[in-house]
Design an enzyme around this catalytic site. Structure first.
Site, PDB file in Angstrom:
ATOM      1  N   LYS A 243       1.035  -1.235   0.136  1.00 52.67           N
ATOM      2  CA  LYS A 243       0.334  -0.250  -0.198  1.00 52.67           C
ATOM      3  C   LYS A 243       1.306   1.147  -0.085  1.00 52.67           C
ATOM      4  O   LYS A 243       2.030   1.196   0.458  1.00 52.67           O
ATOM      5  CB  LYS A 243      -0.921   0.003   1.182  1.00 52.67           C
ATOM      6  CG  LYS A 243      -1.835  -1.344   0.989  1.00 52.67           C
ATOM      7  CD  LYS A 243      -3.156  -0.909   1.528  1.00 52.67           C
ATOM      8  CE  LYS A 243      -4.237  -1.730   1.345  1.00 52.67           C
ATOM      9  NZ  LYS A 243      -5.563  -2.273   1.896  1.00 52.67           N
ATOM     10  N   ARG A 282      -3.033 -10.674   4.784  1.00 52.70           N
ATOM     11  CA  ARG A 282      -3.565  -9.973   3.921  1.00 52.70           C
ATOM     12  C   ARG A 282      -2.224  -9.660   2.662  1.00 52.70           C
ATOM     13  O   ARG A 282      -2.134  -8.690   2.284  1.00 52.70           O
ATOM     14  CB  ARG A 282      -4.905  -9.291   3.456  1.00 52.70           C
ATOM     15  CG  ARG A 282      -5.374  -9.641   1.772  1.00 52.70           C
ATOM     16  CD  ARG A 282      -6.622  -9.244   1.886  1.00 52.70           C
ATOM     17  NE  ARG A 282      -6.917  -9.171   0.703  1.00 52.70           N
ATOM     18  CZ  ARG A 282      -7.483  -7.904  -0.530  1.00 52.70           C
ATOM     19  NH1 ARG A 282      -6.043  -6.551  -0.370  1.00 52.70           N
ATOM     20  NH2 ARG A 282      -7.751  -8.077  -1.945  1.00 52.70           N
TER      21      ARG A 282
END
Length: 307
Positions: A243, A282
């Site tokens: 991210k 994840r």
């Protein structure tokens, strides 16, 4: 052991689609390891996801990628047909189903435990019918009432994610007094809606929503306060993989690291999250995070009476 064959005319390393000859028994939620943090592999069947958009856009390529993750040790394969990155274009349910259902069916046939990454109750329902086990919903405060009803009716494990707004508005909603406290409070409000619909506490998995309606420093603050999320009494999923806030951390000469160069930092977050009791992480790159959770589990204090 199941037999896999390369597509005609290709070597095993370049085969776009391993062919499953003997289907395995479908995995169940109860089959998941309980002695370490789990690794959920990300499989985006989309043309526009922030890290790997377009790489798995066809069914054959997506299935092959999912099988590689599965045989590399991923505990769960999270299949999504709509990008949720900031600014992403919304996809209709019909197109979303066209993308994900054949992939889910193939992975379940191979024995993988599959979660469906969607904000739409209709997609989640069809995915469960196709063999998916877990619903991973990042809708946050825009939760569909029908989704809560589906989770209650199906009794499926459900990832409840913190997010304000949608893909087009969430960045403008990253205003907090105390981000950790407000994330917990807003998740608690959503949890109450699930309870009211008949969802059982043990079905709920909490995701703090890193990257969703949070700026760089707010993401780090949420990670520093995972204990507050753990205090809500549910399993916790950490989804930091590749991210933007990791890219910013790794800035060199004024340029943030691109998504593909954020895997080492992702594995570091995995190790820290695992050491602090996260139920699952994840990630895009399964191998390093699987190694990290195994190391974290080995470093945990031995049970009383064992040394």
């Amino acid at each position: 052991m199941d037999s896999l064959a390369a597509a005609p005319g290709t070597g095993p390393a370049t085969s776009p689609l391993p062919v499953l000859r003997n289907p395995r028994r479908a995995a169940t939620f109860k089959d998941l390891p309980s002695d370490r943090t789990l690794v959920m592999g990300i499989l985006n069947v989309t043309p526009d996801s922030f890290s790997d958009g377009g790489q798995h856009a066809s069914t054959d390529v997506a299935v092959a990628a999912g099988l590689r993750m599965f045989y590399a040790g991923a505990d769960i394969i999270d299949v999504g047909g709509e990008s949720t990155r900031p600014g992403a274009v919304e996809v209709g349910v019909e197109e979303e189903l066209k993308r994900v259902l054949p992939v889910i069916a193939a992975l379940v046939k191979a024995g993988a435990l599959v979660s469906i990454d969607t904000t739409h109750a209709a997609t989640a329902a069809a995915a469960l019918d196709a063999g998916a086990t877990i619903i991973n919903d990042v809708s946050g405060l825009t939760l569909e009432p029908e989704m809560a009803e589906l989770v209650a009716r199906s009794k499926a494990p459900y990832v409840l994610t913190h997010r304000r707004g949608n893909a087009n508005t969430m960045d403008s909603l990253a205003e907090y007094g105390n981000v950790a406290e407000e994330v917990v409070a807003e998740l608690a409000g959503l949890r109450d809606k699930l309870y009211a619909a008949g969802v059982a506490p043990e079905q709920i998995i909490l995701d703090p929503g890193l990257g969703f309606s949070k700026n760089e420093e707010q993401n780090w603050e949420v990670l520093r306060n995972l204990d507050a999320l753990q205090g809500m009494g549910h399993k916790v999923l950490v989804a930091a993989s590749r991210k933007r806030f990791l890219g910013s951390l790794l800035t060199v000469a004024g340029k943030a690291a691109p998504p593909a160069e954020r895997d080492s930092a992702t594995a570091a977050v995995t190790a820290i999250s695992a050491s602090r009791g996260a139920w699952a992480v994840r990630v895009h790159d399964v191998g390093p995070s699987l190694d990290a959770v195994k190391v974290a589990a080995r470093m945990m204090p031995a049970p009383a009476g064992k040394n």
